[in-house]
Enzyme design. Sequence first.
Site, PDB file in Angstrom:
ATOM      1  N   HIS A  53       0.820  -1.223   0.000  1.00 10.37           N
ATOM      2  CA  HIS A  53       0.000   0.000   0.000  1.00 10.37           C
ATOM      3  C   HIS A  53       0.847   1.263   0.000  1.00 10.37           C
ATOM      4  CE1 HIS A  53      -4.091   1.767   1.371  1.00 10.37           C
ATOM      5  NE2 HIS A  53      -3.370   2.723   0.815  1.00 10.37           N
ATOM      6  N   ARG A  57       2.277   8.648  -6.408  1.00 13.24           N
ATOM      7  CA  ARG A  57       1.814   9.956  -6.902  1.00 13.24           C
ATOM      8  C   ARG A  57       1.991  10.239  -8.386  1.00 13.24           C
ATOM      9  NH1 ARG A  57      -1.501  10.441  -2.787  1.00 13.24           N
ATOM     10  NH2 ARG A  57      -0.607  11.278  -0.862  1.00 13.24           N
ATOM     11  N   ASN A  87      -5.281   6.565  -6.950  1.00 10.97           N
ATOM     12  CA  ASN A  87      -5.742   7.963  -6.881  1.00 10.97           C
ATOM     13  C   ASN A  87      -4.699   8.951  -7.403  1.00 10.97           C
ATOM     14  OD1 ASN A  87      -4.160   7.310  -4.650  1.00 10.97           O
ATOM     15  ND2 ASN A  87      -5.188   8.730  -3.277  1.00 10.97           N
ATOM     16  N   GLU A 137      -6.864   0.685  -4.087  1.00  9.97           N
ATOM     17  CA  GLU A 137      -7.779   0.602  -2.999  1.00  9.97           C
ATOM     18  C   GLU A 137      -9.107   1.136  -3.482  1.00  9.97           C
ATOM     19  OE1 GLU A 137      -7.305   3.520   0.418  1.00  9.97           O
ATOM     20  OE2 GLU A 137      -5.429   3.968  -0.604  1.00  9.97           O
ATOM     21  N   HIS A 171     -10.640   0.455   1.139  1.00 10.55           N
ATOM     22  CA  HIS A 171     -10.564   1.537   2.135  1.00 10.55           C
ATOM     23  C   HIS A 171     -11.942   1.580   2.785  1.00 10.55           C
ATOM     24  CE1 HIS A 171      -9.369   5.805   3.476  1.00 10.55           C
ATOM     25  NE2 HIS A 171     -10.579   5.586   3.957  1.00 10.55           N
ATOM     26  N   HIS A 230      -5.345  -0.525   5.631  1.00  7.97           N
ATOM     27  CA  HIS A 230      -5.133   0.328   6.817  1.00  7.97           C
ATOM     28  C   HIS A 230      -6.216   0.253   7.905  1.00  7.97           C
ATOM     29  CE1 HIS A 230      -7.699   2.850   4.363  1.00  7.97           C
ATOM     30  NE2 HIS A 230      -6.753   3.366   3.631  1.00  7.97           N
ATOM     31  N   ASP A 298       0.642   2.626   3.620  1.00  2.00           N
ATOM     32  CA  ASP A 298      -0.202   3.719   3.120  1.00  2.00           C
ATOM     33  C   ASP A 298       0.669   4.970   2.945  1.00  2.00           C
ATOM     34  OD1 ASP A 298      -2.406   5.063   2.189  1.00  2.00           O
ATOM     35  OD2 ASP A 298      -3.330   5.350   4.154  1.00  2.00           O
ATOM     36  N   HIS A 302       2.712  14.214   1.196  1.00  2.00           N
ATOM     37  CA  HIS A 302       2.256  15.554   0.785  1.00  2.00           C
ATOM     38  C   HIS A 302       3.370  16.504   1.200  1.00  2.00           C
ATOM     39  CE1 HIS A 302      -1.828  14.135  -0.007  1.00  2.00           C
ATOM     40  NE2 HIS A 302      -1.806  13.510   1.160  1.00  2.00           N
TER      41      HIS A 302
HETATM   42  N1  LIG Z   1      -4.562   7.762   3.782  1.00  2.00           N
HETATM   43  C1  LIG Z   1      -4.693   9.036   3.471  1.00  2.00           C
HETATM   44  O1  LIG Z   1      -5.038   9.837   4.329  1.00  2.00           O
HETATM   45  N2  LIG Z   1      -4.453   9.502   2.218  1.00  2.00           N
HETATM   46  C2  LIG Z   1      -4.159   8.738   1.045  1.00  2.00           C
HETATM   47  C3  LIG Z   1      -5.388   8.088   0.490  1.00  2.00           C
HETATM   48  C4  LIG Z   1      -5.905   6.930   1.295  1.00  2.00           C
HETATM   49  O2  LIG Z   1      -5.225   5.907   1.428  1.00  2.00           O
HETATM   50  O3  LIG Z   1      -7.004   6.982   1.822  1.00  2.00           O
HETATM   51  C5  LIG Z   1      -3.516   9.648   0.008  1.00  2.00           C
HETATM   52  O4  LIG Z   1      -3.422   9.234  -1.159  1.00  2.00           O
HETATM   53  O5  LIG Z   1      -3.074  10.756   0.345  1.00  2.00           O
HETATM   54 ZN   LIG Z   2      -7.142   4.651   2.009  1.00  2.00          ZN
HETATM   55 ZN   LIG Z   3      -3.980   4.610   0.652  1.00  2.00          ZN
END
Ligand SMILES: NC(=O)N[C@@H](CC(=O)O)C(=O)O
Ligand SMILES: [Zn+2]
Ligand SMILES: [Zn+2]
Length: 429
Positions: A53, A57, A87, A137, A171, A230, A298, A302
Amino acid sequence: MRIENATLADGRVVDVRVEDGEITAVGDVEGDTDETVIDADGNLLLPGAIDVHVHFREPGFEHKETWETGSKSAAAGGVTTVVDQPNTTPTTTTGEGFDAKAERAEHSLIDYGINGGVTPDWDPESLFDRPLFALGEVFLADSTGDMGIEADLFAEAAARAAEAGIPVTVHAEDADLFDESAIEGDLGGVGRDANADSWSAYRSAEAEAVAVERAARVGDEAGAQIHIAHTSTPEGVDAARDGGATCEVTPHHLFLSRDDLDELGTYGRMNPPLRSEARREAMFERLAAGKIDMVATDHAPHTVEEKEQSLLDAPSGVPGVETMVPLLLGAAVEGDLSLERVRDVVATNPADVFGLPAKGKIEAGADADLSLYDLDSPREIRGDDLHSKCGWTPFEGFTGVFPEWTMVRGEMVWDGESFGDVAGENVRE
Ligand SMILES: NC(=O)N[C@@H](CC(=O)O)C(=O)O
Ligand SMILES: [Zn+2]
Ligand SMILES: [Zn+2]
């Protein structure tokens, strides 16, 4: 190549022969004068970790992470296979979206899988035509990327995955059970000054347990293999197990709790959110007792600039791929977890659950994905020392045992100081 005098997680001291990227012998290996010898010096040799996981990006958010920076960060943390989530922009929800990501993933220094996601405008025909790692996910509630879907679409997606014979990673949060009142009023300033505890109150523990239970039930009805991403609460873990699903836990839900949010502020905002100290401890106990199948990070980088906003504006997610194995080994050194358990939750179990027969073990016939650790040399985790593009970590000041070196299919990808020129491969091709 011969690796001499390595201690395995089960305590055996062995030599390991590696030929053409594969392990060909483990035990008392005959010396061969022509071959390269690596002296493991009695240190711990683990199978390369498989992090099912991560969010690397690319394409679309290269300012946060790229396949190159993400895979370097992984390698420097003993991770040799990652699975990327959908995503991105474009989303990995069509054949074309998959191809765009696969092209970028060629820059990975470690092996990888690519998940396909589900949105109302996905194209299952072209998507399932590609070598998907899993469907996932699949977002049952909005998170970064706003890819939350409705119940009927989830049921359809589970049925299609069952037909294609691939697992579904979910998720699991139910937005109907979020407490909107928790994020009204004054939520403090920006960044570390924000009242991030409100986020934990908002995305309630109950919202996870209910969604996990439903995902497992819908998956069961469809005949699909369900894996819960997660899980952050003991209730969520128990619901997954009771419903016949497998599950993962993140390092942040094992090592951080709501008690840390005063200090972390928006840097501790993620979905699902941090939970109470009591729930964190219950998660750790379940992990140690073998009731959680695997740890997955996960890894959701950012930038600092993005996190330095108000609680409602800062994006959800924390980085973690480089610190997962180091933190778990740190816990093992403290006696909180056995080394075999660490090996199982980062390598053996993810390989078993997701069907990667050549990965996750140190035995003849397996890929030579390996990392060496000196348990006598723990060090302080510092964001500045890590290799993710985002440049920070929620585990600043924690103690971890980092790898001396990491190899992918017999090639040195990280020697403790620099990265090798290794070409990662898609594990499903
Ligand atoms: N876990 C998070 O808070 N953010 C994840 C997306 C996700 O896994 O839900 C992301 O892509 O920033
Ligand atoms: Zn998630
Ligand atoms: Zn995730």
